[in-house]
Structures are given as structure tokens and as C-alpha cells.
Design a protein around this motif. Structure first.
Motif, short mmCIF file in Angstrom:
data_model
loop_
_atom_site.label_atom_id
_atom_site.label_comp_id
_atom_site.label_asym_id
_atom_site.label_seq_id
_atom_site.Cartn_x
_atom_site.Cartn_y
_atom_site.Cartn_z
N GLU A 1 -12.27 -51.26 -17.33
CA GLU A 1 -13.50 -52.04 -17.20
C GLU A 1 -13.70 -52.37 -15.73
O GLU A 1 -12.76 -52.82 -15.06
CB GLU A 1 -13.38 -53.30 -18.03
CG GLU A 1 -14.59 -54.21 -17.99
CD GLU A 1 -14.37 -55.49 -18.78
OE1 GLU A 1 -15.28 -56.33 -18.81
OE2 GLU A 1 -13.27 -55.65 -19.37
N TYR A 2 -14.91 -52.20 -15.23
CA TYR A 2 -15.14 -52.38 -13.81
C TYR A 2 -16.60 -52.78 -13.54
O TYR A 2 -17.46 -52.70 -14.43
CB TYR A 2 -14.81 -51.11 -13.04
CG TYR A 2 -15.72 -49.94 -13.39
CD1 TYR A 2 -16.85 -49.65 -12.61
CD2 TYR A 2 -15.45 -49.11 -14.47
CE1 TYR A 2 -17.67 -48.59 -12.92
CE2 TYR A 2 -16.28 -48.05 -14.79
CZ TYR A 2 -17.39 -47.79 -14.01
OH TYR A 2 -18.22 -46.74 -14.33
N ALA A 3 -16.86 -53.18 -12.32
CA ALA A 3 -18.22 -53.46 -11.88
C ALA A 3 -18.43 -52.85 -10.50
O ALA A 3 -17.49 -52.75 -9.69
CB ALA A 3 -18.48 -54.95 -11.83
N LEU A 4 -19.66 -52.41 -10.24
CA LEU A 4 -20.07 -51.91 -8.93
C LEU A 4 -21.19 -52.83 -8.44
O LEU A 4 -22.25 -52.91 -9.06
CB LEU A 4 -20.55 -50.47 -9.03
CG LEU A 4 -19.53 -49.45 -9.53
CD1 LEU A 4 -20.17 -48.07 -9.67
CD2 LEU A 4 -18.32 -49.39 -8.61
N THR A 5 -20.93 -53.50 -7.33
CA THR A 5 -21.85 -54.52 -6.84
C THR A 5 -22.42 -54.13 -5.49
O THR A 5 -21.69 -53.73 -4.58
CB THR A 5 -21.14 -55.88 -6.71
OG1 THR A 5 -20.54 -56.22 -7.96
CG2 THR A 5 -22.11 -56.96 -6.30
N SER A 6 -23.74 -54.25 -5.36
CA SER A 6 -24.42 -54.05 -4.09
C SER A 6 -25.35 -55.23 -3.84
O SER A 6 -25.44 -56.15 -4.67
CB SER A 6 -25.21 -52.74 -4.08
OG SER A 6 -26.20 -52.76 -5.09
N ARG A 7 -26.05 -55.21 -2.73
CA ARG A 7 -26.88 -56.36 -2.38
C ARG A 7 -27.99 -56.59 -3.40
O ARG A 7 -28.32 -57.73 -3.74
CB ARG A 7 -27.49 -56.14 -1.00
CG ARG A 7 -28.49 -57.22 -0.58
CD ARG A 7 -28.99 -57.00 0.82
NE ARG A 7 -27.91 -57.06 1.80
CZ ARG A 7 -28.11 -56.95 3.12
NH1 ARG A 7 -29.33 -56.75 3.60
NH2 ARG A 7 -27.08 -57.02 3.96
#
Length: 246
Positions: free
Chosen positions: A192-198
Motif C-alpha cells: 500500500e502506498y501513496a504518490l504525492t505532488s503539489r
């Protein structure tokens, strides 16, 4: 001369497992139409409510046939599996359906209100009818490896994927959880993961496995703002992924 009519379909009770197996044999013997129409579905109701099974055949552009069953899982019409195949006894959770691609060797559950769609570079995909970013897709590439353990430990593999494959330079990857499982002698990594950008963040589960000379990847995710609401629903999809011998 007109061709003879097809044999009549025998109605069976869906209550007993033996009758369910008989049902599968009847459908196998009758056969279902195959065409090259893209992303269309034919549905046949084979039992009267409340004991009915809905069978849908997804027609894919590659002229292959995959099977979806509500209530019971049948791996294929092209090559009927042995009676002791564990897939025949696998119950589908409520509010889910199952997608099976016997030719390419995999299956997984997806929410029953989702719809199949074309996702570039992927073999199959389903999405929420209203929230398109809430979806599942599966892809595979050739490999000479025979097991996911050949890629390395789960920590090594997941960190490499998130840093070098899944994330863009502008995205920050975060790992929430990693799990290994073994089903019918096949090994799987799920994380399980997340990809975060502005401007945007997305959370997902990914399940990877190796079989049939292929490296399979299933990803199911959603906008991170909805993650707490849909996480448990999507986790069922990630954990349901199985590779099949072909």
C-alpha cells in the motif's frame, strides 16, 4: 438447409456445489459467441431469482475470451479445468464480480458497479462509473525469472518500484504497508502506498507476481482524499489477484 436449433438449456438449482459443477459443464458444452467487438458484454441469466448466476463474456480486441461470473468462478470456456481446481469452489464476496483471463493466466475481483475500459499499456482494467480515477488495471511483461522472490526481498522490490518505476520526479512516494502471501504455491507481494505532488495525491494497492514467464502487476487505487472511505473495498481487489497456469 437451415442448421439445427441449439440444444435446450437445462435449468439447475444453484444451491448445491454438485449442481454448480453441472451448470459449468452445460455452459462449456453449449459454448458462448465470440467476436472481436471491443469492450462489450453479453449477459445471460441462467437461473430464476433468488437462485441465479449471471454470466458475462467480455469480448476483447485481441479475439480472446474471458469470463465473469457472479456467485461462482469458472476459469475458462476454452479449456475446461479439472474438477478439483480450487477456483471452482471460490465464492465471490458480496458486491464484487470476478474477471478471469484464462489465456493470459490471471484473475481478480472488482466492485460489481465498476465498468471495464481501455487503459493504455494494460491487459485489462475496470473503473468506477462516476469516479474514473478510482480503478483497477493489470499489466504484464515477459521475464526469465520464475518467482517474485527472484526479484529480491519485498522491501528491496517495493522501494525500487516506488522510487524508480511508479513515481514521477515531482512525486513523493510513501509506503504504508507491505505483505507477502502464498496461494497454491504461487508467491505474491502486496503493498500500500501513496504518490504525492503539489497539486494531486493518489493512494493505491499494488500486487505483483511472476508466473508463466510473465511479471504481472495489478494496481488498484483512488484519489488520496477518498482513500479512508474506499481503502477496505480496494484491498479486497488487491488480495484477490491470482495467477493461473497456462
Amino acid at each position: 438447409m437451415a442448421s439445427p436449433p441449439p440444444p435446450p438449456m437445462t435449468l439447475l438449482s444453484a444451491k448445491s456445489s454438485s449442481n454448480r459443477l453441472s451448470f459449468l459443464f452445460i455452459i462449456y458444452q453449449l459454448g458462448l459467441p465470440l467476436s472481436t467487438t471491443t469492450s462489450t458484454t453479453t449477459t445471460r441469466r441462467l437461473f430464476s431469482p433468488p437462485n441465479f448466476i449471471t454470466c458475462s463474456v467480455v469480448r476483447k480486441t485481441s479475439n480472446r475470451r474471458s469470463l465473469l461470473l457472479g456467485g461462482l468462478l469458472a476459469p475458462t470456456f476454452l479449456s475446461f479445468p479439472p474438477l478439483n481446481n480450487p477456483l471452482l469452489a471460490q465464492e465471490i464476496p458480496k458486491n464484487y464480480e470476478v474477471f478471469v483471463d484464462a489465456e493470459d493466466g490471471y484473475s481478480y475481483f472488482y466492485p460489481s458497479d465498476w465498468r471495464n475500459f481501455e487503459f493504455r499499456g494494460h491487459d485489462s482494467a475496470f473503473k468506477d462509473r462516476y469516479l474514473q480515477l478510482q480503478n483497477v488495471r493489470l499489466s504484464f511483461v515477459p521475464t526469465t525469472k520464475t518467482d517474485i522472490h527472484d526479484m529480491g526481498s519485498i522491501q528491496e522490490v517495493v522501494q525500487h518500484l516506488l522510487k524508480h518505476v511508479y513515481s514521477a520526479p515531482t512525486q513523493k512516494p510513501t509506503i504504508f504497508d507491505m505483505q507477502e502471501r502464498t496461494v497454491d504455491g504461487k508467491n505474491y507481494y502486496t503493498f500500500e502506498y501513496a504518490l504525492t505532488s503539489r497539486n494531486f495525491s493518489r493512494a493505491a494497492f499494488a500486487t505483483i507476481a511472476i508466473a508463466n514467464g510473465r511479471y504481472y502487476t495489478l494496481i488498484v487505487g483512488a484519489n488520496e482524499r477518498r482513500w479512508k472511505k474506499v481503502r477496505n473495498t480496494l484491498k479486497v481487489v488487491a488480495n484477490s489477484f491470482k495467477v493461473l497456469d497456462i
